[in-house]
Design a protein around this motif. Structure first.
Motif: not given
Length: 544
Positions: A470-485
């Motif tokens: 749910k990310d109610s406080n926006g913590k996870w939305a603040r991160f830029l993610y890049v996936i390494q398969p």
């Protein structure tokens, strides 16, 4: 009315006797054996006085130093005893005492380094627990009893065998039928009470089962929309970006070559580069997102590499973060050593003067000891970070954690879950200033704070930390993610390798020397940003 003495004693029903004979004995307090199978909080095993002092930031009559010495002995002695009996525990004795000293202002007292002296003296005294070893045993048993036994056992109600016995599947079927009927609340409560009465279970238990069934039903209804959103996310994760479109060839080509040699995505290196470079800007630098408003942000970036273990995350961390920054840090430390020599010379001269001479030659008072600037760190407390920023108010700093999970798991760990480390991290992302008030007055007054964050994390761990997403406080939305398969690589015998470190170190140094700037988005960039926002909004919201 018949008197009690005239009443005949009734026989106990056979079914009650049989039930009593067949009941398993309830675990009692005296049955608890040490060590217990759970990790006990260290503070729970201290003396009653020590617990009160730590929880309330109190100081005993002898003053802060005497209180710190007493706490140090109790913490060390208790921790040593728990380790000796094989009892696992949570809490670091050194950090617990450090936090208390920070809260009561002992770190500000002169002469400096009193904390280290108190801690060293306590270690040398080979202390024992303040409440005796048997007292610690009782603390462990009491904590385990309250937490894991008393809360899960209670008075047992003996049900008459006439109560209807049904299987778990039958009970679930009845409750799931009620979920499907979508009854009004008043009719629903009556039905639930009827089920409880007919089965002999409590109404509270039946209501909890109904609530769980209702949640599962709602989740099934969301599956179709979830699948659509997941398809979009998978499509987005397969999107490739050519870093040569954003970096000069002299930098892009060596990165692409290194990524190719290790069979890694160049975008992973690029993301690490962005986060690190962002932390080197002047803390007063801002990016204006909307020209018509005052909507401005600091140029810092929070970024994470998401990859399974053994996927060569550490080489990326070293190539882009630690090795180039080490070159700059070496220069900073050389300057610091020179400043330290000058400070000691001035201090020696200052102390040799009388009061009148000091006032004439040192109108600003005693020479101030220089502080060492750090470009990055991998462990900290909230107070430690603020102290570093206070000493260098115009400089940014990078939180570089090879294992990013440690950043999230460490939040408030030294404050028994009662701190505000998570909220502080959210504020740091926005570049908010910090004003810390203590009983002694203002401790920190920071107008600009620029913090970058970069690290790696495994997908399963990230999923657990995100919980329901749910990310109610926006913590996870603040991160830029890049996936390494997942990917393997062939180790080649060719000794030639791209000279990447000096190129990146030069770039970092040039950014570090920039004056404060205000950046604005070009029309092309603003259009692309709006397109990305529209695409993200089209994902919709769904539960994990």
């Amino acid at each position: 009315m018949v008197h009690f003495d005239e009443c005949e004693i009734a026989e106990v029903p056979t079914w009650v006797i049989e039930l009593m004979l067949n009941q398993s004995p309830r675990q009692s307090y005296s049955d608890i054996q040490l060590p217990v199978p759970e990790r006990v909080p260290l503070i729970e095993c201290l003396s009653k006085e020590a617990r009160s002092i730590l929880n309330n930031n109190e100081v005993i009559k002898g003053g802060r130093n005497d209180t710190a010495a007493m706490l140090a002995r109790d913490l060390i002695g208790t921790a040593n005893y728990l380790e000796r009996i094989g009892q696992q525990f949570d809490g670091n004795p050194y950090q617990i005492l450090w936090n208390w000293c920070a809260a009561v202002g002992l770190h500000d007292d002169k002469p400096k380094n009193q904390f280290e002296q108190i801690w060293f003296a306590a270690q040398q005294s080979n202390p024992s627990p303040s409440c005796s070893e048997e007292g610690v045993n009782n603390c462990v048993r009491g904590w385990y009893w309250r937490t894991f036994i008393k809360t899960t056992t209670g008075n047992k109600v003996i049900r008459h065998p006439a109560a209807k016995t049904i299987t778990a599947n039958e009970l679930l079927t009845q409750i799931e039928d009620l979920v499907a009927q979508e009854l009004p609340k008043k009719h629903l409560y009556i039905k639930l009470a009827e089920i409880a009465k007919s089965t002999g279970f409590t109404e509270r238990l039946i209501e909890r089962i109904y609530a769980e069934c209702l949640v599962e039903s709602q989740n099934l209804e969301l599956q179709e929309s979830m699948l659509t959103a997941v398809d979009k996310l998978v499509s987005a994760s397969q999107h490739r970006f050519d870093i040569a479109d954003a970096l000069p060839a002299a930098l892009a080509n060596p990165i692409k070559q290194l990524a190719s040699d290790l069979n890694l995505r160049p975008e992973v290196y690029f993301t690490a580069l962005l986060a690190t470079a962002s932390s080197l800007h002047n803390a007063q630098t801002r990016v204006r997102l909307i020209n018509k408003t005052d909507f401005e942000l600091t140029p810092n970036i929070f970024a994470a590499t998401v990859a399974q273990s053994s996927q060569k995350k550490t080489p990326i961390y070293k190539a882009i973060v630690t090795k180039p920054l080490a070159i700059l840090q070496h220069k900073i430390e050389a300057e610091y050593q020179q400043q330290l020599v000058e400070y000691l010379e001035q201090l020696e001269e200052y102390e040799s003067l009388d009061k009148k001479e000091r006032k004439e030659q040192f109108p600003n008072g005693e020479p101030k000891k220089p502080a060492l600037r750090l470009l990055w760190f991998n462990q900290t407390t909230g107070e430690g970070l603020l102290t570093q920023v206070q000493n260098f108010p115009d400089k940014g700093i990078l939180w570089a954690a090879d294992e990013l999970a440690g950043v999230f798991k460490s939040e408030n760990q030294y404050r028994y879950g009662k701190g505000n480390d998570e909220e502080n991290l959210l504020g740091f992302y926005n570049g908010d200033g910090v004003i810390s008030l203590r009983a002694s007055g203002i401790r920190n007054n920071i107008k600009n704070l620029l913090l970058g964050v970069f690290g790696s994390i495994q997908p399963d761990i990230l999923s657990k930390l995100m919980s329901d997403c749910k990310d109610s406080n926006g913590k996870w939305a603040r991160f830029l993610y890049v996936i390494q398969p997942k990917s393997g690589c062939e180790i080649l015998e060719d000794n030639s390798r791209p000279e990447l470190t000096p190129i990146i170190a030069n770039l970092y140094e040039r950014i570090d020397n920039l004056l404060p700037k205000k950046y604005e988005l070009t029309p092309a960039v603003l259009k692309e940003k709006n397109n990305v926002n529209s695409e993200i909004n089209s994902f919709g919201s769904f539960k994990c």
